[in-house]
Design a protein around this motif. Structure first.
Motif, mmCIF file in Angstrom:
data_model
loop_
_atom_site.group_PDB
_atom_site.id
_atom_site.type_symbol
_atom_site.label_atom_id
_atom_site.label_comp_id
_atom_site.label_asym_id
_atom_site.label_seq_id
_atom_site.Cartn_x
_atom_site.Cartn_y
_atom_site.Cartn_z
ATOM 1 N N ASP A 1 0.845 -1.203 0.000
ATOM 2 C CA ASP A 1 0.000 0.000 0.000
ATOM 3 C C ASP A 1 0.880 1.254 0.000
ATOM 4 O O ASP A 1 1.088 1.901 1.027
ATOM 5 N N ILE A 2 1.354 1.636 -1.173
ATOM 6 C CA ILE A 2 2.280 2.761 -1.307
ATOM 7 C C ILE A 2 1.519 4.072 -1.469
ATOM 8 O O ILE A 2 0.297 4.089 -1.550
ATOM 9 N N SER A 3 2.253 5.182 -1.532
ATOM 10 C CA SER A 3 1.643 6.492 -1.734
ATOM 11 C C SER A 3 0.955 6.555 -3.093
ATOM 12 O O SER A 3 1.467 6.019 -4.084
ATOM 13 N N LYS A 4 -0.170 7.247 -3.140
ATOM 14 C CA LYS A 4 -1.017 7.223 -4.332
ATOM 15 C C LYS A 4 -0.601 8.240 -5.398
ATOM 16 O O LYS A 4 -0.989 8.110 -6.555
ATOM 17 N N PHE A 5 0.167 9.247 -5.039
ATOM 18 C CA PHE A 5 0.536 10.284 -5.998
ATOM 19 C C PHE A 5 2.053 10.470 -6.024
ATOM 20 O O PHE A 5 2.718 10.375 -4.991
ATOM 21 N N ASN A 6 2.570 10.740 -7.228
ATOM 22 C CA ASN A 6 3.972 11.108 -7.397
ATOM 23 C C ASN A 6 4.073 12.266 -8.386
ATOM 24 O O ASN A 6 3.266 12.386 -9.313
ATOM 25 N N PHE A 7 5.074 13.089 -8.189
ATOM 26 C CA PHE A 7 5.349 14.210 -9.083
ATOM 27 C C PHE A 7 6.706 13.973 -9.734
ATOM 28 O O PHE A 7 7.707 13.789 -9.055
ATOM 29 N N TYR A 8 6.712 13.963 -11.070
ATOM 30 C CA TYR A 8 7.922 13.652 -11.828
ATOM 31 C C TYR A 8 8.317 14.813 -12.736
ATOM 32 O O TYR A 8 7.632 15.066 -13.728
ATOM 33 N N PRO A 9 9.403 15.519 -12.468
ATOM 34 C CA PRO A 9 10.000 16.332 -13.530
ATOM 35 C C PRO A 9 10.538 15.374 -14.595
ATOM 36 O O PRO A 9 11.056 14.297 -14.276
ATOM 37 N N THR A 10 10.418 15.747 -15.864
ATOM 38 C CA THR A 10 10.846 14.853 -16.938
ATOM 39 C C THR A 10 11.552 15.616 -18.039
ATOM 40 O O THR A 10 11.327 16.813 -18.232
ATOM 41 N N ILE A 11 12.428 14.919 -18.753
ATOM 42 C CA ILE A 11 13.093 15.480 -19.921
ATOM 43 C C ILE A 11 13.207 14.383 -20.967
ATOM 44 O O ILE A 11 13.389 13.202 -20.629
ATOM 45 N N GLY A 12 13.052 14.762 -22.246
ATOM 46 C CA GLY A 12 13.107 13.743 -23.287
ATOM 47 C C GLY A 12 13.364 14.324 -24.661
ATOM 48 O O GLY A 12 13.346 15.539 -24.866
ATOM 49 N N LEU A 13 13.616 13.422 -25.610
ATOM 50 C CA LEU A 13 13.812 13.769 -27.013
ATOM 51 C C LEU A 13 12.800 13.012 -27.860
ATOM 52 O O LEU A 13 12.498 11.843 -27.581
ATOM 53 N N THR A 14 12.292 13.680 -28.883
ATOM 54 C CA THR A 14 11.399 13.039 -29.839
ATOM 55 C C THR A 14 11.964 13.225 -31.236
ATOM 56 O O THR A 14 12.302 14.342 -31.632
ATOM 57 N N ALA A 15 12.100 12.125 -31.987
ATOM 58 C CA ALA A 15 12.704 12.187 -33.319
ATOM 59 C C ALA A 15 11.927 11.302 -34.285
ATOM 60 O O ALA A 15 11.349 10.280 -33.897
ATOM 61 N N TYR B 1 13.231 10.567 -19.574
ATOM 62 C CA TYR B 1 13.631 10.137 -18.228
ATOM 63 C C TYR B 1 12.820 10.925 -17.214
ATOM 64 O O TYR B 1 12.684 12.148 -17.314
ATOM 65 N N GLN B 2 12.274 10.209 -16.228
ATOM 66 C CA GLN B 2 11.467 10.827 -15.180
ATOM 67 C C GLN B 2 12.042 10.442 -13.817
ATOM 68 O O GLN B 2 12.427 9.283 -13.605
ATOM 69 N N TYR B 3 12.080 11.418 -12.904
ATOM 70 C CA TYR B 3 12.525 11.124 -11.541
ATOM 71 C C TYR B 3 11.480 11.619 -10.562
ATOM 72 O O TYR B 3 11.107 12.796 -10.576
ATOM 73 N N GLY B 4 10.992 10.727 -9.707
ATOM 74 C CA GLY B 4 9.952 11.080 -8.753
ATOM 75 C C GLY B 4 10.523 11.770 -7.524
ATOM 76 O O GLY B 4 11.363 11.205 -6.826
ATOM 77 N N ILE B 5 10.072 12.986 -7.262
ATOM 78 C CA ILE B 5 10.617 13.735 -6.133
ATOM 79 C C ILE B 5 9.838 13.483 -4.841
ATOM 80 O O ILE B 5 10.292 13.850 -3.762
ATOM 81 N N ASN B 6 8.661 12.849 -4.934
ATOM 82 C CA ASN B 6 7.917 12.479 -3.732
ATOM 83 C C ASN B 6 8.412 11.140 -3.193
ATOM 84 O O ASN B 6 8.922 10.311 -3.936
ATOM 85 N N ASN B 7 8.221 10.929 -1.898
ATOM 86 C CA ASN B 7 8.558 9.658 -1.273
ATOM 87 C C ASN B 7 7.475 8.638 -1.607
ATOM 88 O O ASN B 7 6.386 8.671 -1.037
ATOM 89 N N MET B 8 7.782 7.723 -2.513
ATOM 90 C CA MET B 8 6.804 6.729 -2.941
ATOM 91 C C MET B 8 6.403 5.792 -1.798
ATOM 92 O O MET B 8 5.298 5.248 -1.785
ATOM 93 N N LEU B 9 7.288 5.611 -0.814
ATOM 94 C CA LEU B 9 7.019 4.710 0.307
ATOM 95 C C LEU B 9 6.509 5.462 1.535
ATOM 96 O O LEU B 9 6.372 4.880 2.612
ATOM 97 N N GLY B 10 6.238 6.760 1.402
ATOM 98 C CA GLY B 10 5.843 7.568 2.541
ATOM 99 C C GLY B 10 4.587 7.078 3.241
ATOM 100 O O GLY B 10 4.445 7.208 4.459
ATOM 101 N N ASN B 11 3.663 6.489 2.482
ATOM 102 C CA ASN B 11 2.422 5.987 3.063
ATOM 103 C C ASN B 11 2.675 4.898 4.096
ATOM 104 O O ASN B 11 1.889 4.711 5.031
ATOM 105 N N LEU B 12 3.796 4.172 3.958
ATOM 106 C CA LEU B 12 4.103 3.078 4.884
ATOM 107 C C LEU B 12 4.513 3.588 6.258
ATOM 108 O O LEU B 12 4.458 2.846 7.245
ATOM 109 N N ASN B 13 4.961 4.852 6.324
ATOM 110 C CA ASN B 13 5.403 5.402 7.608
ATOM 111 C C ASN B 13 4.249 5.634 8.581
ATOM 112 O O ASN B 13 4.486 5.913 9.758
ATOM 113 N N ASP B 14 3.010 5.526 8.104
ATOM 114 C CA ASP B 14 1.845 5.672 8.977
ATOM 115 C C ASP B 14 1.333 4.334 9.502
ATOM 116 O O ASP B 14 0.307 4.279 10.177
ATOM 117 N N LYS B 15 2.034 3.245 9.200
ATOM 118 C CA LYS B 15 1.523 1.907 9.512
ATOM 119 C C LYS B 15 2.274 1.213 10.648
ATOM 120 O O LYS B 15 2.078 0.024 10.892
#
Length: 213
Positions: free
Chosen positions: A153-167, A178-192
């Motif tokens: 039961d992980i966190s439901k939302f993530n925010f990803y800054p992204t950069i890419g090329l289209t050809a 490439y996308q990197y999630g800046i939110n803690n995806m496992l943060g929801n587990l800290n309430d359990k």
């Protein structure tokens, strides 16, 4: 997830109709499908990246001079594995699947008209629960006292800054991003009250084919 899907489709169609009215020569709807490699970056347990699939819709429209705006919606199945103790002196990698939906709003700079662009901007992702095979649910994650099922039961939302090329050419293009999630995806587990401070940041490498209508 279904409400998000229908809402997103309605928004994209509305944007497409409006944009086509103003810029009939250059705005296009894109159908996207491809593959991804998902990595969960965490020190809580040992993980390995896995491969999954993507499918979605996008709308590319004029913004200003050599800049386009790209609105997108993508549905994905992401995979990664975690090392577990499956028995006495025995370890197994257990695969987790993550179903997700992404909404993106990207700026795109045209390096070569109809052939090469660079995109960057924010993406919001809505996550489902992690899922595993039923036979793996009670295995113990290596280095912890937690079962495989305990961290689903992980966190439901993530925010990803992204950069890419289209050809490619006008109607067929390949996008790598490439996308990197800046939110803690496992943060929801800290309430359990699981006995650990969990922190994990996802990263995703995508390779998609875009068919522009």
């Amino acid at each position: 997830m279904k409400k998000l899907y229908f809402t997103s489709v309605f928004i994209l169609i509305s944007i497409a109709v409006f944009s086509q009215y103003d810029y009939r020569d250059s705005n296009r709807i894109g159908i996207t499908f491809g593959v991804n490699q998902f990595t969960l970056n965490t020190s809580n347990f040992q993980t390995k990246p896995g491969s999954g699939w993507n499918a979605g819709l996008s709308m590319r429209g004029n913004f200003y001079n050599d800049w386009d705006m790209v609105y997108g919606m993508q549905f994905s199945e992401n995979n990664f594995s975690v090392l577990t103790n499956s028995g006495f002196l025995s370890n197994d990698d257990v695969n987790y699947k993550l179903s997700s939906a992404q909404l993106s709003l990207l700026l795109s700079y045209r390096l070569i008209e109809n052939h090469l662009t660079i995109e960057f901007g924010p993406i919001v992702q809505v996550n489902g629960k992690l899922t595993t095979n039923y036979s793996d649910e009670n295995k113990i994650i290596s280095g912890t006292t937690l079962s495989v099922k305990a961290i689903e039961d992980i966190s439901k939302f993530n925010f990803y800054p992204t950069i890419g090329l289209t050809a490619g050419v006008k109607h067929f293009r390949v996008n790598v991003s490439y996308q990197y999630g800046i939110n803690n995806m496992l943060g929801n587990l800290n309430d359990k009250n699981l006995g650990q401070n969990f922190k994990g940041n996802p990263s995703i490498l995508n390779g998609n084919l875009i068919i522009y209508l």
